[in-house]
Every structure is written in structure tokens, then in C-alpha cells.
Design a protein around this motif. Sequence first.
Motif, short mmCIF file in Angstrom:
data_model
loop_
_atom_site.label_atom_id
_atom_site.label_comp_id
_atom_site.label_asym_id
_atom_site.label_seq_id
_atom_site.Cartn_x
_atom_site.Cartn_y
_atom_site.Cartn_z
N LYS A 89 49.67 28.45 46.32
CA LYS A 89 50.25 27.85 47.53
C LYS A 89 51.77 27.79 47.48
N LYS A 90 52.31 27.57 46.28
CA LYS A 90 53.77 27.48 46.15
C LYS A 90 54.41 28.86 45.97
N LEU A 91 53.78 29.68 45.15
CA LEU A 91 54.39 30.96 44.78
C LEU A 91 53.96 32.13 45.66
N GLY A 92 52.87 31.94 46.41
CA GLY A 92 52.34 33.06 47.18
C GLY A 92 51.48 33.95 46.29
N TRP A 93 51.48 35.25 46.57
CA TRP A 93 50.67 36.19 45.79
C TRP A 93 51.34 36.47 44.44
N THR A 94 50.55 36.36 43.38
CA THR A 94 51.09 36.60 42.03
C THR A 94 50.22 37.62 41.30
N PHE A 95 50.84 38.24 40.30
CA PHE A 95 50.14 39.24 39.46
C PHE A 95 50.51 38.97 38.00
N HIS A 96 50.39 37.74 37.57
CA HIS A 96 50.81 37.35 36.22
C HIS A 96 50.07 38.16 35.16
N THR A 97 50.82 38.60 34.17
CA THR A 97 50.32 39.38 33.02
C THR A 97 49.73 40.74 33.42
N HIS A 98 50.09 41.24 34.60
CA HIS A 98 49.49 42.51 35.03
C HIS A 98 49.90 43.66 34.11
N GLU A 99 51.09 43.56 33.50
CA GLU A 99 51.53 44.63 32.59
C GLU A 99 50.64 44.65 31.33
N PHE A 100 50.35 43.47 30.80
CA PHE A 100 49.50 43.38 29.60
C PHE A 100 48.09 43.87 29.91
N VAL A 101 47.53 43.42 31.01
CA VAL A 101 46.18 43.83 31.42
C VAL A 101 46.16 45.33 31.70
N ALA A 153 48.10 47.67 30.45
CA ALA A 153 48.20 48.46 29.21
C ALA A 153 46.84 48.58 28.53
N LYS A 154 46.04 47.50 28.56
CA LYS A 154 44.69 47.57 27.99
C LYS A 154 43.80 48.50 28.82
N MET A 155 44.00 48.50 30.12
CA MET A 155 43.21 49.37 31.00
C MET A 155 43.54 50.85 30.77
N VAL A 156 44.78 51.14 30.36
CA VAL A 156 45.17 52.53 30.09
C VAL A 156 44.27 53.13 29.02
N LYS A 213 49.46 56.11 23.70
CA LYS A 213 50.25 54.94 23.28
C LYS A 213 51.57 54.87 24.02
N PHE A 214 52.16 56.03 24.31
CA PHE A 214 53.40 56.06 25.08
C PHE A 214 53.16 55.52 26.49
N VAL A 215 52.09 55.96 27.14
CA VAL A 215 51.79 55.47 28.49
C VAL A 215 51.52 53.97 28.45
N GLN A 216 50.76 53.52 27.46
CA GLN A 216 50.51 52.09 27.30
C GLN A 216 51.82 51.30 27.18
N LYS A 217 52.69 51.81 26.34
CA LYS A 217 53.97 51.14 26.09
C LYS A 217 54.79 51.03 27.36
N MET A 218 54.83 52.12 28.14
CA MET A 218 55.60 52.11 29.39
C MET A 218 55.00 51.12 30.39
N VAL A 219 53.67 51.08 30.47
CA VAL A 219 53.01 50.14 31.40
C VAL A 219 53.28 48.70 30.94
N LEU A 220 53.15 48.45 29.64
CA LEU A 220 53.35 47.10 29.10
C LEU A 220 54.77 46.60 29.35
N MET A 221 55.75 47.51 29.24
CA MET A 221 57.16 47.09 29.34
C MET A 221 57.76 47.33 30.73
#
Length: 474
Positions: free
Chosen positions: A300-312, A314-317, A333-341
Motif C-alpha cells: 500500500k505504501k510502496l506500490g508494486w515491488t519486486f524485492h530480491t528478484h535478482e537473487f531469485v 539468478a537461481k532460475m537461470v 555462471k556468467f549469466v547468473q552473475k549478470m542477473v544477480l548483479m
Amino acid sequence: MVNPSYISALQNPIFRTISKAASNLNLESYVIGGYVRDYILNRGEAKDIDIVAVGSGIELAQEVSRLLPGKPKVSVFKTYGTAMLKSGGIELEFVGARKESYSEESRNPAVENGSLADDQNRRDFTINALALSLNDENFGKLLDPFNGIADLENHIIRTPLDPDITYSDDPLRMLRAIRFATQLNFIIEKDSLAAIKRNAKRIKIISKERIVDELNKMLLADVPSKGFALLHKTGLLPYILPELVALQGIDEKEGQTHKDNFWHTLEVVDNISKATDDLWLRWAALLHDIGKAPTKRFDKKLGWTFHTHEFVGAKMVYKLFKRLKMPLNDKMKFVQKMVLMSSRPIALASDVTDSAVRRLIFDAGENVEDLMTLCEADITTKNPKKFKKYHANFQLVRDKIVEVEERDHVRNFQPPVSGEEIMKTFNLKPSREIGLIKDAIKEAILEGEIPNEYEAAKEFMLKKGAEIGLTIDD
């Protein structure tokens, strides 16, 4: 009269050699498919050429080898009735003209000998059914039974025969249609496009390796989004990359919406394709937001959020690469790293501190430039002022990276004091304390408490050792 422009397609001496070899064997021979198509489109000199013999392609290959200097090795694939040899930097594949018939469960056809016309009938698209004669009596003559020349001129992808039969027989052709449309910037003819939609589920019988090969070629095109938009439009994408499909759509709650992350992703892929030909960095762009679907929440305060989407994400990669039988090595591992960061430089851009930049360089290592390229491609705002501001902020980050790296040498960081020296100084055996001291030195350097130099690190080591109750071995 032979059109001289097609004679000019056969200037390489190899074609006369093939012609002579075919004449020796009393066979007809033709160059067919991609070489002819790309010559007419002026796409540069081809490095692989398909030759059709009305008779044995294997025997023709062997005779060509006999006539060539050095008698290059012929690789024979009896199962498929094909043979291959290399000459002068060109790869030649020989096949006998054939008829094909298919069963519903497999894309591998039953094959029997046929005429050139039979062979052209089995081709996937009219633009790939073009053939040039290598026979003495009409050397260079174009044989175009399906008016493929007109389709080339009009930039159209069309099947020679009924598209439902063409795509159902070999569903890989659906991906090839989309790939050619993407690479050549052609349009898939409407009946053919409708047939792909009707036959989309047939893609399930195609091996993952074949699918990925086509995806890679789409990703390496100048404008990859065209291919992925067509995969989406035809209903193929859910069978191949459901993680992308999940990003599509805009939700609204209490008057607040978020951007459509599917179409945003395609923009990012196109943006990065202007900056790099690196296939795996393009894969990173394609997958950088896949964690947003499972992490999407409304606050309600922040609207739509995607918290930790980079971490999730990277695991999905890893799961995605494994499912598609893609390499689970340093590429993944390179693709994972880029998604995570992928969000790190964005967070930095508003507050470019030395310590934050040091950590970015340390974590990204040799891939920091790739990461910056990805983040700049992620700017898809249509507001010119915002676009300019975001790029200016990223330039500040880039400048700071250069400044900090020149001074602190954090990239590919190696501790100035080794574990062996810590053990010797405090008379320790391998233990938890060594790791504690090494981590403390690393953190002190990244935070800017000490410079990345041996003497400073050694002094800090002695101080940290004393703090945790270690004594120096005199």
C-alpha cells in the motif's frame, strides 16, 4: 539464355570441380539452399555450401575429393546419406536428391531416392529451395519452382507446400521460419504464420539442443526482439521459455500499475545488441528480469515491488539452462552473475561512493564492463530528460570505476597478506581465525580503511590478531 548474375555466383573454382566430378559419374549436380539465397541477397561470401546430386551424394563427394589438390578427407554419414569435405576454407555438404515422408511422433523422415524436384519440394521455405545447375549443358541456370526469387524480393518467408504439412512434419521449421524472419528482417506470410500457431504444440517433439541452436541465432540477430515477439505471437514461447511469458501483462491495484516486463525485456535485448555481439551477455539481458514474476507484490505504501528478484532470477537461470540442456559451465555462471548483479550499478548511480564502487569492482571482477553494458541497456524510458540523466549517472559510475581501480587495484582482488603468512605469524594451524583475519583485511580495503598494500595489510593483520586474542610467534 543463362542469366550472367547467376554464373557469377559460381566463380569459385570448386564449382567447376564439382561439375567435372558429377560428369565423371554421369550425375546431375546442383548447389542449393542457403548459398544461393545469400548470394542473391548479397549477404557476403558463404563458408558452407549444400550440393544436391541426383544419385549418390556420397560418391560425388568422394570423386570431388579425388580431383582436389591434397585429396581432402571426406566425412561420410551413411545414416543420412550425406558426406562432407572442406576445401579452401569452405565446408561442402553433399546429399542425394530425395523424397521424404514423416510419422507423427518424429521429425526424422523415411527417405527414398528422388529427383531434383522432389528435393526442392521437401525444402522448408521457397527462398531455400532455389538451386543453381552445375551441369555442363546449363551451368549457372536458376531452378526456382516456387517463385522464391519473388519472395526474396518481397522479403517473405513462405513454405513451398501446404504450411500445415511442412510444420507438422518437421516442427523445427517453425523456429527456422521465425529465425529467418529475424535474421533477414522478412515477414512470415499470413497462411504460414497461422499454420505455426495451429502447430505450436508440435514443438514438444524437437530436442532441446535444436531449439537452443535456433534461439541463439535469433539472439545474435541485429534486432532479436523480432524473433521473441513472433515466438510470443505464435504461441511457441510458453513451450520454450515460460519464464518470459510470465513477465507479460500489467497489473493495477489502487490505481497503481507497473511496466510490462516482457516488452521491457525485449527492448533491453535490442539495446544491448547495439553494444555487444557477446551471445551470453545477450542471454543475460533476456533473462535479467525473470525473477520479477515470482517476486511481484503490492504494498500500500510502496506500490508494486519486486524485492530480491535478482537473487531469485539468478537461481532460475540454472533451472532454465538445465531444462534446455544448455551448458552448465562458466557460461551459465556468467549469466547468473549478470542477473544477480543487474541492479547494483543502478543503486550506485545516485550515490557514487568509493567504498560502494570498490565492492562493485570486487564482486563483478573481470565482468564489470559487461555489467555496466547490461545496466545501460536496461534504460528504456521514453522520457528524453530521464534517459539523458540516467546515462549521465552511469557515466559517473564508469568514471569512478576507472579512478578507484587505478588507485586501489580491486579487480580480481588477491589479499596482500596470504593465509600462509597469517599462520606463520601467529603459529596457527588451519583454523577459523585465519578466515576471520583474511575477511577483515578484505573488508578494511573495500571500506577504504586501509590501502590495498602489503605493509598496511600486515599492520592491520597484527592489530586484528591481537583483538581476537592471538599472540605473535617470536
